[in-house]
Write a protein that holds these residues in place. Structure first.
Motif, short mmCIF file in Angstrom:
data_model
loop_
_atom_site.label_atom_id
_atom_site.label_comp_id
_atom_site.label_asym_id
_atom_site.label_seq_id
_atom_site.Cartn_x
_atom_site.Cartn_y
_atom_site.Cartn_z
N HIS A 9 0.89 -1.16 0.00
CA HIS A 9 0.00 0.00 0.00
C HIS A 9 0.93 1.21 0.00
CE1 HIS A 9 -2.75 3.09 1.28
NE2 HIS A 9 -3.75 2.26 1.10
N PRO A 10 0.77 2.13 -0.95
CA PRO A 10 1.74 3.22 -1.08
C PRO A 10 1.83 4.15 0.13
CG PRO A 10 -0.09 3.50 -2.62
CD PRO A 10 -0.26 2.17 -1.97
N ASP A 11 0.81 4.22 0.96
CA ASP A 11 0.84 5.12 2.11
C ASP A 11 1.22 4.45 3.42
OD1 ASP A 11 0.04 7.26 0.48
OD2 ASP A 11 -2.08 6.80 0.80
N TYR A 12 1.51 3.17 3.40
CA TYR A 12 1.78 2.44 4.64
C TYR A 12 3.28 2.27 4.86
CZ TYR A 12 -3.18 1.11 4.81
OH TYR A 12 -4.55 1.11 4.88
N ALA A 13 3.75 2.77 5.98
CA ALA A 13 5.18 2.69 6.30
C ALA A 13 5.67 1.25 6.41
CB ALA A 13 5.46 3.43 7.61
N ARG A 14 4.79 0.34 6.75
CA ARG A 14 5.22 -1.05 6.90
C ARG A 14 5.62 -1.69 5.58
NH1 ARG A 14 0.39 -2.05 10.76
NH2 ARG A 14 1.39 -2.00 12.79
N SER A 15 5.15 -1.14 4.47
CA SER A 15 5.41 -1.83 3.21
C SER A 15 5.98 -0.99 2.09
CB SER A 15 4.12 -2.49 2.71
OG SER A 15 3.12 -1.54 2.42
N ASN A 16 5.86 0.31 2.15
CA ASN A 16 6.18 1.12 0.98
C ASN A 16 7.67 1.29 0.71
OD1 ASN A 16 6.85 2.94 2.98
ND2 ASN A 16 5.27 4.42 2.47
N TRP A 17 8.54 0.75 1.52
CA TRP A 17 9.98 0.91 1.34
C TRP A 17 10.70 -0.41 1.04
CZ3 TRP A 17 13.52 -1.37 4.73
CH2 TRP A 17 12.91 -2.08 5.79
N LEU A 18 9.98 -1.52 1.08
CA LEU A 18 10.63 -2.82 0.96
C LEU A 18 11.18 -3.11 -0.44
CD1 LEU A 18 8.15 -4.84 3.19
CD2 LEU A 18 10.58 -4.44 3.67
N VAL A 33 1.09 -2.16 -6.37
CA VAL A 33 0.10 -1.64 -5.43
C VAL A 33 -0.99 -2.70 -5.33
CG1 VAL A 33 -1.59 0.18 -5.01
CG2 VAL A 33 0.65 0.76 -5.98
N ALA A 34 -1.23 -3.17 -4.13
CA ALA A 34 -2.15 -4.30 -3.92
C ALA A 34 -3.54 -4.00 -4.49
CB ALA A 34 -2.24 -4.65 -2.44
N ALA A 35 -4.03 -2.79 -4.28
CA ALA A 35 -5.39 -2.44 -4.72
C ALA A 35 -5.53 -2.47 -6.24
CB ALA A 35 -5.77 -1.06 -4.19
N ASP A 36 -4.41 -2.36 -6.95
CA ASP A 36 -4.44 -2.35 -8.42
C ASP A 36 -4.11 -3.71 -9.03
OD1 ASP A 36 -4.89 0.36 -8.16
OD2 ASP A 36 -2.80 0.91 -8.55
N SER A 37 -3.92 -4.72 -8.19
CA SER A 37 -3.47 -6.03 -8.66
C SER A 37 -4.59 -7.06 -8.52
CB SER A 37 -2.24 -6.48 -7.87
OG SER A 37 -1.22 -5.52 -7.99
N SER A 187 18.03 7.44 -2.12
CA SER A 187 18.18 8.01 -3.46
C SER A 187 17.57 7.09 -4.50
CB SER A 187 19.67 8.26 -3.77
OG SER A 187 20.37 7.05 -3.82
N GLU A 188 17.39 5.81 -4.12
CA GLU A 188 16.82 4.81 -5.03
C GLU A 188 15.34 4.54 -4.75
OE1 GLU A 188 19.21 1.31 -4.49
OE2 GLU A 188 21.06 2.43 -4.71
N THR A 189 14.83 5.07 -3.65
CA THR A 189 13.47 4.72 -3.22
C THR A 189 12.43 5.27 -4.16
OG1 THR A 189 14.20 4.64 -0.94
CG2 THR A 189 11.85 4.85 -1.30
N LYS A 190 11.65 4.36 -4.69
CA LYS A 190 10.54 4.72 -5.57
C LYS A 190 9.21 4.59 -4.83
CE LYS A 190 13.17 2.71 -9.36
NZ LYS A 190 14.25 2.10 -8.64
#
Length: 192
Positions: A9-18, A33-37, A187-190
């Protein structure tokens, strides 16, 4: 070859950086993005993120478990600590942040009354004070090196900013976040 797919989920700190963690460690992880898959709910019926499926079909949920798997599948496991004690403390801080701290943000955000919100803010401030005190004795959460828990912490503090939770009274935390933000992974985080 792709190491696997991370549903997040793009707004959740638990997952958006992995995904960025995998990239930094030399593992190619496709982020979705889980909601789009459309395949996500079939593969993960609880529909919780993060959720990971490796290229050989191994499925894993929970942020800490996924981070552990990514780190230990890489050629740089020392990002979780060089000694057993450092590793234990790394995963302890990660667990504390993802369980106690992230949940308190939800308690503030979803409070139904002003009393509930005030109580959640008070608890949040006690936890922030605990972290700030820790950082008065240590450069990073475990010692003198940025570890996985610090990278996750940076994502957590960005989430606090997103939800307009003010932590500016905690100078050690503010300094810490600015130093961790200079780590090459960001610097690589998307997906942060």
């Amino acid at each position: 070859m792709t190491f696997g797919t991370l549903y997040y989920h793009p707004d959740y700190a638990r997952s958006n950086w992995l995904v960025a963690l995998g990239d930094y460690l030399g593992l190619t992880i496709e982020g979705k993005v889980a909601a789009d898959s459309t395949e996500f709910p079939e593969s993960f019926p609880l529909k919780r993120t993060p959720a990971f499926i490796s290229s050989d079909g191994f499925k894993l949920t929970e942020s800490l478990a996924i981070a552990f798997y990514i780190v230990n599948s890489s050629s740089k496991p020392e990002i979780a600590g060089k000694t057993v004690q450092e590793q234990a403390n790394n995963w302890r801080w990660y667990s504390y942040l993802t369980s106690d701290m992230v949940n308190h943000v939800g308690s503030i955000y979803f409070a139904k009354t002003e009393e509930e919100k005030a109580s959640a803010v008070e608890t949040m401030n006690k936890n922030l004070e605990y972290i700030d005190n820790r950082l008065s004795d240590f450069k990073f959460l475990v010692g003198d090196t940025i570890l996985v828990c610090d990278i996750f912490a940076r994502s957590y503090f960005r989430m606090l900013q997103h939800f307009k939770v003010d932590f500016s009274n905690y100078k050690n935390i503010e300094n810490y976040v600015s130093v961790v933000a200079k780590h090459p992974i960001f610097s690589e985080t998307k997906h942060e």
